[in-house]
Scaffold this motif. Structure first.
Motif, PDB file in Angstrom:
ATOM      1  N   GLY A  76       0.829  -1.211   0.000  1.00 47.28           N
ATOM      2  CA  GLY A  76       0.000   0.000   0.000  1.00 47.28           C
ATOM      3  C   GLY A  76       0.863   1.260   0.000  1.00 47.28           C
ATOM      4  O   GLY A  76       0.534   2.246  -0.674  1.00 47.28           O
ATOM      5  N   LEU A  77       1.978   1.236   0.722  1.00 51.20           N
ATOM      6  CA  LEU A  77       2.858   2.415   0.790  1.00 51.20           C
ATOM      7  C   LEU A  77       3.454   2.707  -0.585  1.00 51.20           C
ATOM      8  O   LEU A  77       3.495   3.855  -1.041  1.00 51.20           O
ATOM      9  CB  LEU A  77       3.982   2.182   1.812  1.00 51.20           C
ATOM     10  N   ASP A  89       1.288   6.842  -6.926  1.00 50.12           N
ATOM     11  CA  ASP A  89       0.180   7.741  -7.273  1.00 50.12           C
ATOM     12  C   ASP A  89       0.634   9.211  -7.178  1.00 50.12           C
ATOM     13  O   ASP A  89       0.380  10.009  -8.091  1.00 50.12           O
ATOM     14  CB  ASP A  89      -0.995   7.482  -6.319  1.00 50.12           C
ATOM     15  N   ALA A  90       1.333   9.552  -6.068  1.00 53.49           N
ATOM     16  CA  ALA A  90       1.744  10.952  -5.882  1.00 53.49           C
ATOM     17  C   ALA A  90       2.730  11.371  -6.981  1.00 53.49           C
ATOM     18  O   ALA A  90       2.620  12.467  -7.543  1.00 53.49           O
ATOM     19  CB  ALA A  90       2.364  11.131  -4.490  1.00 53.49           C
ATOM     20  N   VAL A  91       3.685  10.483  -7.311  1.00 52.02           N
ATOM     21  CA  VAL A  91       4.696  10.810  -8.323  1.00 52.02           C
ATOM     22  C   VAL A  91       4.025  10.983  -9.694  1.00 52.02           C
ATOM     23  O   VAL A  91       4.363  11.891 -10.464  1.00 52.02           O
ATOM     24  CB  VAL A  91       5.810   9.728  -8.340  1.00 52.02           C
ATOM     25  N   VAL A 115       3.596  17.424  -2.956  1.00 48.60           N
ATOM     26  CA  VAL A 115       2.478  16.466  -2.940  1.00 48.60           C
ATOM     27  C   VAL A 115       1.187  17.209  -3.302  1.00 48.60           C
ATOM     28  O   VAL A 115       0.787  18.144  -2.606  1.00 48.60           O
ATOM     29  CB  VAL A 115       2.346  15.809  -1.547  1.00 48.60           C
ATOM     30  N   PRO A 116       0.538  16.829  -4.410  1.00 51.50           N
ATOM     31  CA  PRO A 116      -0.685  17.540  -4.795  1.00 51.50           C
ATOM     32  C   PRO A 116      -1.856  17.189  -3.874  1.00 51.50           C
ATOM     33  O   PRO A 116      -1.922  16.079  -3.335  1.00 51.50           O
ATOM     34  CB  PRO A 116      -0.971  17.052  -6.224  1.00 51.50           C
ATOM     35  N   THR A 117      -2.756  18.134  -3.716  1.00 57.77           N
ATOM     36  CA  THR A 117      -3.862  17.922  -2.775  1.00 57.77           C
ATOM     37  C   THR A 117      -4.886  16.912  -3.302  1.00 57.77           C
ATOM     38  O   THR A 117      -5.737  16.454  -2.549  1.00 57.77           O
ATOM     39  CB  THR A 117      -4.585  19.244  -2.452  1.00 57.77           C
ATOM     40  N   PHE A 135      -2.387  12.507   0.147  1.00 53.28           N
ATOM     41  CA  PHE A 135      -2.897  13.676   0.853  1.00 53.28           C
ATOM     42  C   PHE A 135      -4.259  13.373   1.492  1.00 53.28           C
ATOM     43  O   PHE A 135      -4.560  13.835   2.582  1.00 53.28           O
ATOM     44  CB  PHE A 135      -3.028  14.856  -0.119  1.00 53.28           C
ATOM     45  N   GLY A 136      -5.049  12.535   0.820  1.00 48.65           N
ATOM     46  CA  GLY A 136      -6.424  12.313   1.281  1.00 48.65           C
ATOM     47  C   GLY A 136      -6.583  11.115   2.203  1.00 48.65           C
ATOM     48  O   GLY A 136      -7.574  11.017   2.918  1.00 48.65           O
TER      49      GLY A 136
END
Ligand code: NAD
Length: 486
Positions: free
Chosen positions: A343-344, A350-352, A380-382, A387-388
């Protein structure tokens, strides 16, 4: 697989059965407990089914009236003796926590101290429940208000603080005069079993506490809640399971206390002491390898200090020593299991893919055990998953903001409301900002909020009720008033 004899030795004297009505009882089958740093089996414990769960319920229901009427001083003395016993066995408990959960020994010792403190705190609170004598406004009657135990309780705990999550529920329940079944997480049942052994040794009467270990938690708790005799459930775990349990409480109007997930913002304002904020970030992020509901999840850093904060944090994270929790120099242990580790990696991917940059770490570590590199991700985009969602691992994601109102808005823009952190150079503004954060707990220039003397808990979808503080025992007490024509 690497075998660590010291991990197996830490688990050697643990009862393998279920504690039902004062007896350690066998089940038809057992399940293995693994050392997450090596993947090897360190113990096998009883795997209870519904039948054993109901036997435990019979036991706590039978024991409830006598325990409720035991003098509160006597209940207090048992908890106090348990505190002394846990502290005198600090090293054994710490080694056991590291062996089954993976955290470094230094952190396990801190958990023993923190966990034991709930036994002492509730030994002190046991004798304090207050009543009131009131006059009705029309002067025609007197209202005597008293507190009394809610009755038999079901306590369900997670794997991340295997001792402390147990003591803060058991301590409060027993102090209030409630009997209880505790069901620890299947990954880490050993610390709870050892704690129950201590409670029995210091004189807890049969039936006051029963321990059920199981791999079918949902089935067993569904049967217990459907029975009608459980009057309260206290659950610490994920918000998803919490929602299911809250709905099950509806059948018999059972009182729920829920300590659920978090998505803690960690705000660093323009005038903050950046070095102090980085020290705080290391603690708020890396305590328990990031596997804490209060872990800093979103670093919101003012643009003017973001470059220095990011580079200092990356340096500190890169220097951490990753290893087996029982090795004295280890600072970061493994994450709990392979699913958590996968999961990590997915959160980082996803963030990259949305434009974030990894400045240190970012990958699973090859070899035995479920290790993951301490990681810092900037930009890191919101709208990223990181982030969520609750990260629950050693990844620090940084997002830049331009003014404090924007940071407060971003911080509050989550269904969670457990813990938040704020680093500010101006205490007055910091305090006013803390009041605008929609979280049950706020650390102001401080990275640890857990304290047995404080009301721990969340708002919004992070939970219901409080543990610790003067408030904690009230979750286990009902109010009753007696009206008298006088
Ligand atoms: P989890 O919800 O998967 O499991 C928690 C406990 O619930 C375990 O004992 C598990 O066996 C049991 N369980 C699982 N499914 C169940 C069901 N259907 N019915 C009854 N019991 C069930 O959570 P976890 O992975 O063990 O722990 C991590 C989560 O716990 C995170 O979300 C974290 O934020 C949260 N947590 C919250 C606090 C807090 O105080 N708010 C503290 C620690 C952990």
């Amino acid at each position: 697989m690497t075998i660590r004899p010291d991990a197996a030795a830490a688990a050697a004297d643990i009862a393998s059965g279920l504690l039902i009505d004062g007896e350690w009882t066998r089940a038809e089958s057992t399940f293995d407990v693994l050392d997450p740093a090596t993947g090897t089996v360190i113990a096998a414990v009883a795997d209870a089914g519904v039948e054993q769960g109901l036997a435990a319920l019979d036991s706590i229901s039978r024991a409830a009236p006598a325990w409720a009427h035991t003098a509160s001083r006597e209940r207090a003395e048992i908890l106090r003796r348990a505190f002394d016993a846990v502290i005198s066995q600090r090293e054994d408990f710490a080694r056991l926590i590291s062996a089954e959960m993976g955290k470094p020994l230094s952190e396990s010792r801190a958990e023993v101290d923190y966990g034991a403190e709930f036994l002492r705190w509730y030994s002190e609170e046991a004798v304090r429940p207050e009543g009131e004598y009131r006059r009705s406004p029309d002067g025609g009657s007197r209202l005597l208000v008293a507190r009394r135990p809610v009755g038999p309780c079901l306590l369900i705990t997670p794997w991340n603080f295997p001792l402390a999550m147990a003591t803060r529920k058991i301590g409060a329940a027993l102090a209030a005069g409630c009997t209880a079944i505790i069901k620890p997480a299947a990954q880490t049942p050993l610390s709870t079993i050892r704690l129950a052994q201590v409670l029995v040794e210091v004189g807890l009467p049969d039936g006051a506490l029963n321990v059920i270990t199981t791999t079918t938690a949902g089935k067993v708790s569904t049967a217990l809640l459907a029975d009608g005799r459980i009057r309260k459930i206290s659950f610490t775990g994920s918000t998803g399971v919490g929602r299911v349990l809250i709905s099950q409480c509806g059948q018999h109007v059972v009182r729920p206390s829920m300590e659920l997930g978090g998505n803690a913002p960690f705000i660093v304002d323009a005038d903050a002491d950046v070095w102090r904020a980085v020290d705080g970030a290391m603690l708020a992020k890396m305590r328990n390898m990031g596997e804490a509901c209060t872990a800093a999840n979103r670093f919101l850093v003012h643009r003017s200090v973001a470059p220095v904060f990011s580079s200092l944090l990356s340096e500190r994270m890169a220097a951490l020593k990753v290893g087996h929790g029982l090795d004295p120099e280890t600072q970061v242990g493994p994450v709990i299991d392979e699913a958590a580790r996968t999961g990590l990696a997915e959160l980082i991917e996803d963030a990259v893919s949305r434009g974030a940059k990894v400045t240190t770490g970012g990958r699973a570590i090859d070899g035995p055990g479920t290790f993951f590199e301490p990681t810092v991700v900037t930009d890191v985009p919101t709208d990223s998953r990181m982030f969520g969602e609750e990260i629950f691992g050693p990844i620090a994601g940084i997002t830049v903001f331009d003014d404090l109102d924007e940071a407060v808005h971003l911080a509050n823009d989550t269904e969670y409301g457990l813990a938040a952190y704020l680093y500010s150079g101006n205490v007055e503004r910091g305090l006013r900002t803390a009041e605008r954060l929609d979280f049950g707990m706020v650390g102001l220039n401080r990275a640890i909020v857990s304290n047995a003397a404080a009301p721990f808990g969340g708002i919004k979808q992070s939970g219901l009720g409080r543990e610790g503080g003067r408030e904690g025992i009230n979750d286990y007490l009902d109010l009753q008033y007696v009206a008298i024509d006088a």
